[in-house]
Design an enzyme around this catalytic site. Structure first.
Site, mmCIF file in Angstrom:
data_model
loop_
_atom_site.group_PDB
_atom_site.id
_atom_site.type_symbol
_atom_site.label_atom_id
_atom_site.label_comp_id
_atom_site.label_asym_id
_atom_site.label_seq_id
_atom_site.Cartn_x
_atom_site.Cartn_y
_atom_site.Cartn_z
ATOM 1 N N HIS A 1 -3.505 -5.415 1.000
ATOM 2 C CA HIS A 1 -2.786 -5.741 2.443
ATOM 3 C C HIS A 1 -2.937 -7.045 2.611
ATOM 4 C CE1 HIS A 1 -2.426 -1.622 3.860
ATOM 5 N NE2 HIS A 1 -3.621 -1.414 3.219
ATOM 6 N N GLU B 1 -1.196 -8.587 5.035
ATOM 7 C CA GLU B 1 -1.361 -8.938 6.588
ATOM 8 C C GLU B 1 -2.577 -8.755 6.972
ATOM 9 O OE1 GLU B 1 -0.719 -5.973 4.889
ATOM 10 O OE2 GLU B 1 -1.247 -4.332 6.218
ATOM 11 N N CYS C 1 1.078 -1.155 0.009
ATOM 12 C CA CYS C 1 -0.169 -0.124 -0.177
ATOM 13 C C CYS C 1 0.732 1.219 0.076
ATOM 14 C CB CYS C 1 -0.905 0.032 1.210
ATOM 15 S SG CYS C 1 -2.346 1.163 1.020
#
Lengths: 193, 277, 797
Positions: free
Chosen positions: B224, B226, B93
């Site tokens: 993302h 994560e 990002c």
């Protein structure tokens, strides 16, 4: 009648973006010696169609002041101008040039307009603004950010070249203020200080 | 105070990033150690690290342009040098925006800015958009996607206002495609690359969601992973096999603490060695 | 003491008219009598700085001068799980063991930022989020989420354009702040009504987590008796941008709104994020060295209020040097520097020995002065053993009084008088089309999907999400990595019930929020409230307020604490916002807004509202009564408010939430949704459509199943009596019946979830209406698109 209208808007408070840009240009990109000043404006230019020049300016001014179009009165100063009419608003552009500098060197302020490469976006703004105006039609909207870059340089053309080196991000070590893959710049004007 | 990152993943904390902790946690979930590197610490500490992740957030408040101020930061000298030497580098990002502005991606010309991550273009508005999307893993030699199969569909969330990959240089786009640098594309649940919103959440050229360098060790990724590293994070109501797995795991917390669709981005580091591939 | 007082304002020897002139000249809002009271407390004429402090501290916003007595009388604030009730910046309850006898705690704060948001929606709403997260950070907590209950004018009313602009601006402000800060949005609710067109409501809730042993209090610690302590000011340079903001928040918004713009603060989430990271390091360093510190955010009243309250709470004094405060460019008089509401600042009391390390972490490690012009940390004064408060400048002493004088409260005994209004039920028109009416109801902005809002917020950051806004009745996060404990949050408050009966407005806000949290299987742990009303000096308004508070209090005691038999559901944080009215003094609808936080033993059993499986059984848990007063059906279809508002029944409510939580514990819930606004049929449609709008399973509702309730179809389908729809595996009806009997609630088996993309209502073998999911989806998903879908302007940064 049709009137070419210009609007400049600047923050009243310290502009952290301009300040960070300046620190980055000086400390990280080694423009330290030449960069004398950096000021940032939001900018709109458009053709406005209405009865009279003062009437057109009056209506756009109303939208700015009372409708909150373009500016936030708490944060911004603005200058609205068009034709030979006296400009409206509280931003004195001519006072925005940096003071001082070495007396033995010439310096130029270069006004660079940075726009996104998306004309549909500007047309969208125009139609939305048009919806808020009474009796004034807006077309050919052009908007973006203006960087007034003041540099020490022997000539106007050298100053413009230097400003463009600061503007265009070509690599990690070259340029900062725009990414040429979605933004374009044009030089609106220069002034010798 | 000085940390050493030897054998560990360094998650670089520029002022204003805000995903550093969950990113480090996702790396730890695959059994590698990870620590936060504050932007102004001594970059020499990064020597010998297992990998570098530039996490999401708003480095320097997105002043001037998302990622560009961090791209000029001193620590990026070290990141660039390590990347060139083969250290795995992942920008997520805002981290992807930093890598693009630093010219490390696409990296066809050394440190040259050949791409932009421009403001989103959506169906009826602009600005910030947060939602789950699907990625399709493209044929590539990217280190970070090596544990996904070709054409595999991976649900992960996006959350950004400037994620539209674009370039004014058609040659660059061709070369990226030819070189297997288009690592990931936005697709629907079945894997079809539909160019319109919401399948393509930001108007990215050719639905590009992630671009790696030619060598494959550096990846700029807008979504993302994560936030999709645990099965728990997958929304029950999505329409693919991960959501089915998620629903089937209802009531089984241990299963929900298991692998999510984004974890293999980090697991790719398990086989990587510090300093080289 | 010592230095002479400067800037003294004559009060004592002046007649009332002259005092009033003086107060007006300084822009003070306190009354003449209050100014005389200040002089009396001090035993002399006050200085400008002192008057400024009292002007802020005695504003309604800070002093609760009209509300305190009512709150104290009605609201339960204590229960066995409470660590800290109302009084400091945020309330705290325990939620999970933290090892070694320690506990993980939930820190929660609830505030309003109504008036500023009406004037400057983006900045007003941002500042609201900024203020409430600071309240949670300063307890030493990590902020894990924000919620935002919002009330705007009717988008299709006469001031629709303005209402839409405000709604967009507010959403943009919340998004800008929360997204940049890196705190996930856990939802909220949006209600549109003409009653808010001149006074929107922007309420904000922030939640954080902290180990009980690491809670930092907003006071000078007792250790300051043993070694010298100093006061450090941290953050943005002090300016005048927020000057007078606290007084502003309690004034009505009469006349030209723009005139007041100077009072709105400029928030900065970027600086806040860096401050939060640096503060984390300071707290670590303090723990490592065994140093006790006090920490408080600066809000209304700025430096003076924060530091005097910290000193007062610890039983100390403070001697401030105003010249040591980092200031923005410009000349600011001492009263401005002392009381400015400049955002993103904290005060910290630390041992003098430790101060250098604190300054190094903020100013050098995190380079505050470099990344934000003029920001940083500085020592601005000493903590004194004598409980005396003084502020010095090079020009002399500008404030000097015992701390307890500075922090003296003020209270009024306001009177209430019932509002007498007659309410009537509309006559139902049997010729109306159920099919068309329901599509219209689903497309009512109050019922329709708020995904257009949620997609602008980051609901994923921090990676803790289990259920996101729109997926279920409450948002759920897993706050502790690897552990099964979950936290659930929901906000509620239906102004239309309160219009008919302000007591029920309060009571039902609690009931509804408790139901929302139970709907995902969470046990309610605490309530917070924000009480938004008109002018408390008007007897009918004060009556509305008192009734609302009474309703909230009764509900918290009546439903009670499900984990601690006999204890009430405690209210640990709250806020009162008065003077919400239009130019003519017409108040907003009574608007108590409640947030309920609940604890889930095992988040893996939390399910979304969407139908899961073909062949599942669908039950109605609870009952449906003739309660359509204030319903969305009456308002949207008949343009009427009605009279039969739902009546709170706390025994039934308690049984309902117990039953539903038990179903979750047994692991038999596939989907669960409460029947709130829009009634049973709306809830059914929402389960079929699903939060993401792509559900594929349908349902046929046979009203004969509900025949014993003795209501006509419209009332069965659209009454807003609180109940639950629960999808379970087939074949467990006996267990369901036994479970509900144990909890003394009714159970109705409605039928089977079907693989058919339609919703149908039948009665006595005939179809009353049928809809394809696609058309329901269209009505439900697209209605709010014109309100929130399009970006407003290309306004400069």
């Amino acid at each position: 009648m049709k009137l070419a209208v210009e609007l400049w808007v600047r923050l009243k408070v310290i502009d952290l973006v301009a300040q960070t840009a300046r620190i980055t240009l000086v400390d990280k990109l080694d423009f330290g010696e030449r960069l004398r000043g950096l000021t940032r404006y939001s900018y709109w230019a458009m053709d406005a169609e209405g009865e009279t020049a003062p009437g057109i300016l009056e209506e756009i001014d109303r939208a700015i002041r009372l409708d909150g179009a373009f500016t936030n009165q708490n944060k911004h100063l603005y200058r609205l101008s068009g034709g030979g009419e006296p400009p409206r608003g509280d931003l004195a552009l001519e006072k925005d040039y940096p003071a001082g500098g070495a007396p033995d060197e010439t310096a130029f302020a270069v006004d660079c307009l940075v726009r996104e490469l998306r004309p549909d976006r500007e047309a969208g703004f125009a139609s939305r603004l048009g919806g808020r105006l009474r009796g004034v039609k807006v077309s050919r909207m052009k908007c973006g950010e203006i960087w007034r870059i003041t540099v020490g340089a022997p000539s106007e053309s050298a100053a413009i070249a230097e400003a463009e080196r600061m503007l265009v991000s070509r690599s990690r070590r070259e340029g900062l203020l725009l990414n040429p893959h979605y933004q374009r710049h044009e030089i609106l004007g220069t002034k010798r200080l | 105070m000085a940390n050493s990152f030897t054998g560990a993943v360094a998650v670089v904390q520029f002022p204003g990033v805000n995903c550093e902790y969950e990113t480090a946690a996702a790396a730890r979930a695959v059994g590698v150690s990870a620590a936060i590197f504050r932007w102004n610490e001594d970059p020499a500490a990064l020597d010998g690290c297992l990998g570098i992740v530039l996490p999401g957030g708003f480095s320097y408040q997105d002043r001037i342009r998302a990622g560009v101020v961090a791209a000029k930061d001193r620590v990026m000298d070290a990141v660039s040098a390590l990347a060139r030497a083969g250290t795995p580098v992942l920008g997520i990002c805002n981290g992807a925006q930093v890598l693009v502005e630093a010219g490390l991606i696409p990296g066809i010309h050394w440190e040259k800015v050949d791409l932009a991550l421009a403001p989103n273009v959506m169906a009826d508005r602009e600005g910030y958009y947060c939602n789950w999307i699907y990625l399709r893993r493209e044929p590539t030699n990217c280190l970070w996607t090596k544990l996904y199969g070709d054409g595999e569909v991976v649900p992960v969330p996006v959350a950004h206002a400037e994620g539209r990959f674009t370039t004014e240089d058609a040659g660059v786009l061709e070369e990226m495609k030819r070189g297997g640098q288009v690592a990931l594309r936005y697709c629907d649940a079945s894997g079809a690359v539909v160019p319109s919103f919401p399948v393509n959440p930001n108007g990215s050229v050719e639905n590009i969601a992630g671009v790696c360098n030619r060598e494959g060790n550096v990846l700029a990724l807008m979504p993302h992973p994560e936030r999709a590293a645990w099965l728990r994070q997958v929304p029950e109501d999505l329409g693919d096999r991960w959501a089915r797995r998620r629903r089937a795991a209802a009531g089984d917390q241990a299963a929900l603490e298991g692998e999510g669709p984004g974890r293999r981005f980090f697991a790719a580091l398990g086989g990587a060695k510090g300093g080289s591939r | 003491m010592g230095a002479p007082l400067t800037g003294v304002v004559a009060i004592r020897d002046l007649p009332d008219e002259r005092i009033a002139e003086t107060l007006a000249r300084h822009g003070f809002n306190i009354t003449t009598a209050e100014a005389r009271r200040v002089a009396e407390l001090l035993g002399r004429d006050p200085t400008v700085v002192e008057l400024t402090i009292f002007n802020t501290m005695w504003s309604e916003h800070c002093s609760y001068k009209s509300s305190r007595r009512v709150l104290k009388e009605h609201l339960p604030v204590d229960a066995p799980n409470v660590v800290l009730g109302p009084g400091e910046d945020a309330g705290i309850v325990r939620f999970a063991p933290g090892g070694d006898g320690d506990w993980w705690c939930l820190v929660i704060g609830h505030e309003s930022h109504n008036h500023p948001s009406q004037v400057l929606p983006v900045e007003g709403a941002s500042t609201g989020i900024g203020g409430i997260v600071r309240d949670v950070y300063c307890m030493g907590a990590d902020v894990v989420g924000v919620l935002d209950p919002l009330r705007f004018g009717d988008p299709s009313g006469p001031k629709g354009r303005q209402s839409i602009a405000i709604a967009r601006g507010v959403v943009e402000g919340i998004a800008q702040y929360g997204n940049a800060l890196g705190v996930p949005n856990l939802g909220g609710d949006v209600v549109f009504d003409r009653g808010y067109e001149d006074n929107c409501l922007v309420n904000v809730v922030a939640a954080g987590i902290v180990l009980e042993s690491r809670i930092v209090r907003s006071r000078v610690p007792v250790e300051a008796r043993r070694e010298p302590y100093v006061m450090i000011l941290i953050g943005k340079p002090t300016d005048d941008s927020g000057f007078g903001g606290a007084a502003f928040a309690s004034e009505d918004l009469a006349g030209e709104e723009k005139a007041n713009r100077g009072a709105v603060q400029v928030p900065d989430p970027f600086l806040k994020r860096v401050l939060a990271e640096a503060t984390k390091k300071v707290m670590e360093a303090a723990r490592a060295r065994g140093v006790a510190i006090g920490f408080k955010d600066l809000g209304a009243g700025g430096i003076a209020c924060a530091t005097s309250e910290m000193a007062h709470a610890g039983g100390f004094g403070v001697k401030l040097d105003l010249d040591a405060v980092r200031k923005a460019l410009g000349h600011f008089p001492p009263a401005v520097v002392s009381c400015s509401e400049t955002q993103e600042r904290y005060a910290m009391a630390v041992p003098r020995e430790f101060a250098a390390e604190v300054l190094r972490i903020y100013n050098e490690d995190f380079e505050l002065p470099r990344i934000y012009h003029g920001a940083g940390a500085s020592v601005i004064g000493d903590i004194t053993l004598e409980p005396y408060y003084s502020i010095e400048t090079a020009g002399g002493l500008v404030c000097s009084a015992p701390v307890e004088v500075i922090t003296t409260g003020i209270a009024y005994d306001r009177k209430g008088a019932p509002r007498r209004r007659r309410f009537e039920e509309p006559a139902l028109d049997p010729r109306r089309s159920l099919r068309d009416d329901f599509l219209a109801l689903l497309a009512s902005p109050n019922v329709a999907s708020k995904n257009h809002v949620f997609r602008r917020y980051d609901s994923e950051v921090q990676g803790r999400a289990v259920l996101r806004p729109g997926e279920a009745d409450a948002a759920v996060i897993a706050p502790l990595p690897g552990r099964s404990v979950g936290l659930a949050f929901a906000v509620d408050g239906n102004p239309f019930y309160g219009l008919i009966d302000p007591y029920e407005g309060g009571a039902l806000a609690v009931c509804e929020s408790v139901r929302n949290v139970a709907s995902v299987g969470a046990v309610p742990a605490t309530i917070t409230d924000c009480l938004n009303y008109g002018n408390p000096e008007v007897e009918e308004v004060f009556w509305e307020f008192t009734e609302g508070v009474r309703g909230i209090g009764d509900a918290c005691r009546g439903i009670g604490h499900l984990s601690h038999e006999g204890a009430p559901l405690p209210i640990v944080s709250g806020n009162v916002s008065f003077y919400n009215q239009n130019e003519a003094g017409k108040p907003i609808p009574p608007s108590p807004v409640v947030c309920c936080a609940g604890i889930v033993e095992d988040y893996s059993r939390c399910r979304s509202i969407r139908f899961k499986d073909e062949g599942s059984a669908l039950y109605l848990v609870g009952e449906i009564l003739d309660e359509l007063g204030g319903s969305e059906y009456y308002r949207a279809i008949y343009g009427a408010l009605g009279a039969n508002v739902p009546r709170s029944d706390f025994v039934r409510e308690r049984g309902l939430v117990r039953a539903v939580i038990e179903m979750h514990r047994l692991g038999i819930v596939r989907a669960c949704h409460d029947t709130g606004q829009g009634g049973l049929l709306t809830a059914l449609a929402e389960m079929a459509i699903g939060g993401r709008g792509d559900g594929e399973l349908g349902f046929t509702l046979d009203l004969d199943e509900l025949a014993p309730l003795g209501l006509p179809p419209e009332k069965l389908l659209f009454s807003e009596t609180g109940a639950f729809l629960v999808e379970t595996a087939p074949g467990i009806e006996r267990e369901m019946l036994a479970l509900c009997a144990r909890n003394r609630v009714k159970l109705w088996r409605l039928g089977e979830v079907r693989r058919a993309s339609r919703l149908e209502v039948v009665s006595r073998g005939a179809s009353l209406a049928r809809w394809d999911l696609a058309e329901l989806r269209g009505a439900y998903l697209d209605a709010c698109r014109p309100i929130f879908g399009v970006e407003n302007t290309g306004k400069g940064a």
